[in-house]
Design a protein around this motif. Structure first.
Motif, PDB file in Angstrom:
ATOM      1  N   LYS A 160       0.824  -1.205   0.000  1.00  0.00           N
ATOM      2  CA  LYS A 160       0.000   0.000   0.000  1.00  0.00           C
ATOM      3  C   LYS A 160       0.861   1.258   0.000  1.00  0.00           C
ATOM      4  O   LYS A 160       0.575   2.242   0.699  1.00  0.00           O
ATOM      5  N   GLU A 173      -5.698   6.714   3.530  1.00  0.00           N
ATOM      6  CA  GLU A 173      -6.311   5.449   3.116  1.00  0.00           C
ATOM      7  C   GLU A 173      -7.297   5.670   1.969  1.00  0.00           C
ATOM      8  O   GLU A 173      -7.333   4.897   1.008  1.00  0.00           O
ATOM      9  N   LYS A 177      -7.065   4.358  -1.997  1.00  0.00           N
ATOM     10  CA  LYS A 177      -8.132   3.588  -2.630  1.00  0.00           C
ATOM     11  C   LYS A 177      -8.590   4.262  -3.921  1.00  0.00           C
ATOM     12  O   LYS A 177      -8.883   3.585  -4.926  1.00  0.00           O
ATOM     13  N   GLU A 180      -5.946   3.582  -6.518  1.00  0.00           N
ATOM     14  CA  GLU A 180      -6.105   2.206  -6.991  1.00  0.00           C
ATOM     15  C   GLU A 180      -7.234   2.121  -8.014  1.00  0.00           C
ATOM     16  O   GLU A 180      -7.093   1.472  -9.059  1.00  0.00           O
TER      17      GLU A 180
END
Length: 250
Positions: A160, A173, A177, A180
């Motif tokens: 990550k 976080e 995401k 991604e």
């Protein structure tokens, strides 16, 4: 192909712990506890990567790196492979000032990790250096599962951690995401609703303008001055992720 790493670290407990972790990752690791031993191993064995502590007894990591890079001007022999001078070097150090970082990079280091550090970041940087080395290419199957790439931006799904041109991106976080999602849907139009559904579950239900806010935060971190724009707003339709040259009429 067996990947060979030399770790030169005078803190014995740290060196042994890091060597154990690297072994578990499948690397072949040699350990030296002082600079002279590290230099001798470097000169007599072929390594795919050197991990050097900066401050070492007898010969510093900085000196080892400088000496290694000087061989670029020496003709190759059987005892001196022409690729030796190009061996990637990762520094481990407690020196964290800008002047120290510049000194290390000017000495020929490829990357720089400040102590204390997380093991997952060390492993991610090792993988990144080995990928960038012309000697090592990761298996295509492994890369497709664990590494997402767009131009000079990489996202390591396992650790990550994200990098832009070797620069570690400090992302939240939610930003990770979102990145991604963009990488999984690169070079295609995506709507705000698709992003919304990917980032939040139904029971979270944030305000409607939160997608634009997260995109704005991510854009600031991955598109610093002089870097190519990757997140493109297609007004009235959504967003497109990729380099400008590939952006087609949508």
């Amino acid at each position: 192909m067996s990947i060979k790493i030399l770790l030169v670290e005078d803190e014995i407990q740290l060196a042994d712990s890091l060597a154990h972790v690297l072994h578990k990752e499948g690397y072949q690791v040699e350990v030296a506890y002082d600079g002279n031993q590290g230099w001798n191993l470097t000169m007599n064995h072929g390594f795919d990567l050197l991990i050097l502590d900066w401050m070492l007894p007898h010969k510093t990591g900085l000196s080892i790196c400088q000496s290694l890079r000087r061989f670029k001007n020496i003709s190759a022999t059987d005892d001196m492979p022409k690729t030796l001078a190009d061996t990637p070097v990762l520094f481990l150090t407690a020196k964290d000032t800008l002047d120290d970082r510049v000194l290390g990079l000017d000495a020929g280091a490829d990357d720089y990790l400040i102590k204390p550090f997380e093991l997952r970041e060390l492993l991610a940087r090792v993988r990144a250096l080995l990928r960038r080395s012309q000697k090592i290419e990761p298996p295509e199957e492994e890369t497709s599962k664990k590494i997402l790439v767009m131009d000079d931006l990489e996202l390591d799904l396992e650790s990550k951690l994200a990098y832009r041109h070797g620069r570690l991106l400090k992302l939240s976080e939610k930003e990770l995401k979102l990145l991604e999602f963009f990488l999984l849907h690169s070079n295609q139009l995506v709507t705000q609703e698709q992003i919304y559904q990917y980032l939040w579950s139904e029971d979270q239900a944030p305000s409607s303008n939160v997608v634009a806010a997260v995109i704005r935060l991510l854009r600031r971190k991955i598109e610093t001055k002089g870097e190519k724009a990757l997140i493109h707003t297609i007004y009235g339709k959504g967003y497109w992720f990729g380099v400008q040259e590939n952006l087609k009429r949508v």
